[in-house]
Enzyme design. Structure first.
Site, PDB file in Angstrom:
ATOM      1  NE  ARG A  53      -3.789   0.734   2.066  1.00 22.61           N
ATOM      2  CZ  ARG A  53      -4.975   0.854   2.664  1.00 22.61           C
ATOM      3  NH1 ARG A  53      -5.119   1.622   3.712  1.00 22.61           N
ATOM      4  NH2 ARG A  53      -6.026   0.195   2.198  1.00 22.61           N
ATOM      5  CG  ASP A  59     -13.420   6.799  -0.508  1.00 20.25           C
ATOM      6  OD1 ASP A  59     -13.300   6.675   0.722  1.00 20.25           O
ATOM      7  OD2 ASP A  59     -12.446   6.727  -1.296  1.00 20.25           O
ATOM      8  CB  CYS A  95     -13.903   1.639   0.647  1.00 24.04           C
ATOM      9  SG  CYS A  95     -13.528   3.404   0.712  1.00 24.04           S
ATOM     10  CG  HIS A 115      -8.573   0.342  -2.425  1.00 19.37           C
ATOM     11  ND1 HIS A 115      -7.781  -0.762  -2.129  1.00 19.37           N
ATOM     12  CD2 HIS A 115      -9.180   0.689  -1.245  1.00 19.37           C
ATOM     13  CE1 HIS A 115      -7.907  -1.046  -0.841  1.00 19.37           C
ATOM     14  NE2 HIS A 115      -8.751  -0.193  -0.295  1.00 19.37           N
ATOM     15  NE  ARG A 161     -10.693  -4.934   0.995  1.00 20.64           N
ATOM     16  CZ  ARG A 161      -9.867  -3.959   1.406  1.00 20.64           C
ATOM     17  NH1 ARG A 161     -10.293  -3.024   2.238  1.00 20.64           N
ATOM     18  NH2 ARG A 161      -8.614  -3.892   0.979  1.00 20.64           N
ATOM     19  CD  GLN A 173     -12.999  -1.559  -0.049  1.00 21.34           C
ATOM     20  OE1 GLN A 173     -12.173  -1.385   0.835  1.00 21.34           O
ATOM     21  NE2 GLN A 173     -14.230  -1.994   0.215  1.00 21.34           N
TER      22      GLN A 173
HETATM   23  N1  NVA Z   1      -9.876   6.962  -1.092  1.00 23.81           N
HETATM   24  C1  NVA Z   1      -9.473   6.509   0.219  1.00 23.81           C
HETATM   25  C2  NVA Z   1      -9.719   5.047   0.370  1.00 23.81           C
HETATM   26  C3  NVA Z   1      -9.347   4.480   1.727  1.00 23.81           C
HETATM   27  C4  NVA Z   1      -9.601   3.003   1.841  1.00 23.81           C
HETATM   28  C5  NVA Z   1      -7.991   6.819   0.411  1.00 23.81           C
HETATM   29  O1  NVA Z   1      -7.209   6.597  -0.515  1.00 23.81           O
HETATM   30  O2  NVA Z   1      -7.629   7.309   1.483  1.00 23.81           O
HETATM   31  N1   CP Z   2     -11.117   0.171   2.987  1.00 22.18           N
HETATM   32  C1   CP Z   2      -9.827   0.054   3.338  1.00 22.18           C
HETATM   33  O1   CP Z   2      -8.949  -0.216   2.525  1.00 22.18           O
HETATM   34  O2   CP Z   2      -9.595   0.266   4.657  1.00 22.18           O
HETATM   35  P1   CP Z   2      -8.175   0.441   5.369  1.00 22.18           P
HETATM   36  O3   CP Z   2      -7.618   1.759   4.922  1.00 22.18           O
HETATM   37  O4   CP Z   2      -8.503   0.405   6.832  1.00 22.18           O
HETATM   38  O5   CP Z   2      -7.293  -0.703   4.942  1.00 22.18           O
END
Ligand code: NVA
Ligand code: CP
Length: 311
Positions: free
Chosen positions: A108, A230, A270, A135, A298, A138
């Site tokens: 990540r 989101d 998400c 993502h 997930r 997800q």
């Molecule tokens: N769009 C959000 C998704 C988090 C799971 C981010 O990138 O922070």
């Molecule tokens: N939805 C998701 O990816 O959550 P986290 O940021 O907690 O991993």
């Protein structure tokens, strides 16, 4: 007939065929059913997954870690703060070295290009656990959730209301692959990237999915089976968190907006949500919300990814 996905990377849903996406979904469904029945599947005994995080995570980290344990393998959490990457070791050198110890890498991070670079240099599967662009893990879990709740994917309409971010992009990719219509409503200046929309459109032409990028949230949610949102400021955009509020306020998912979708529409997010901003408590905790089932899935989706890529 099912093709082998062993050794593949999982970087974008666009990289997989419709049949391959279904293979992940069917495997996830089977593993979930078996787990609920108290049966164990341990195809990854002796295998280790390295998990590199340069951004925070609750769901992705815990579900991948537990997925590895349940499949008989070993998850190794690697904070980017503790790797030599922080001191300037290159991604390519890191990838080659880790490939000699591990059986897969989940990462990540911020730049999508860094994940592509890692995958290019690694000789083991690389899984994208979120970048600024996409993502995909997800959305695999989300497709599983929609399938469970609605009994099908093809021909449904998903409305995504909010920032044209990594979630919007991955939902466009995923919907296009399975023939699910995706309607996005975002403010001007915050629309999904045209390159991603074009990639998804190429698949949509084959599967019959209708994709549209709109500005009006009410128009997007009309006749929607799924309403999705989101946060307004993603990880890395913290400095814009407050300045984005007035821009995104009309995109809040509240009861009034939900009432414009189909009466049996489900609400998805998400998570994490910024309660009272992107979504009201009433919607998040209301009868149409499936967000906790979605988070659970997930785990099952990740087990499918790991079993098929590393098994
Ligand atoms: N769009 C959000 C998704 C988090 C799971 C981010 O990138 O922070
Ligand atoms: N939805 C998701 O990816 O959550 P986290 O940021 O907690 O991993």
């Amino acid at each position: 007939m099912a093709v082998s996905l062993r050794g593949r990377d999982f970087i974008s849903l666009h990289d997989f065929s419709t049949e391959e996406i279904w293979q992940f979904l069917e495997t996830a469904r089977m593993l979930k059913l078996r787990q609920k029945a108290g049966l164990e599947d341990r195809p990854l005994v002796g295998k280790t997954l390295g998990m590199i995080f340069t951004k925070p995570s609750t769901r992705t980290r815990v579900s991948f870690e537990v997925a590895m344990v349940q499949l008989g393998g070993y998850p190794l959490f690697l904070s980017s703060q503790e790797l030599q990457l922080r001191r300037g070791e290159t991604i390519a050198d890191t990838a080659q070295v880790l490939s000699r110890y591990l059986d897969g890498i989940m990462i990540r991070t911020f730049a999508h290009q860094d994940v592509l670079e890692l995958a290019e240099a690694a000789s083991i599967p690389v899984i994208n656990g979120l970048t600024d662009l996409l993502h995909p893990t997800q959305v695999l879990g989300d497709l599983l959730t929609i399938l469970e709740k609605k009994g099908r994917l093809e021909g449904l309409k998903l409305a995504y209301v909010g920032d044209g971010n990594n979630m919007a992009h991955a939902l466009l990719h995923g919907g296009a692959k399975v023939g699910m219509h995706v309607s996005i409503a975002s403010p001007e200046g915050y629309k999904p990237q045209p390159e991603i929309v074009a990639e998804a459109q190429a698949d949509a032409q084959k599967t019959g999915a209708r994709l549209e990028v709109l500005t009006d949230p009410a128009e997007a949610v009309r006749d929607a089976d799924i309403v999705y949102t989101d946060v307004w400021a993603s990880m890395g955009q913290e400095a814009e968190k407050e300045s984005r509020v007035p821009i995104f306020q009309p995109y809040q998912v509240n009861s009034a907006l939900m009432a414009r979708a189909k009466p049996d529409a489900i609400f998805m997010h998400c998570l994490p949500a910024r309660r009272g901003y992107d979504t009201t408590d009433e919607v998040l905790d209301g009868p149409q919300s499936v967000v906790i089932d979605e988070a659970e899935n997930r785990l099952h989706a990740h087990k499918a990814i790991l079993a098929l890529l590393l098994g």
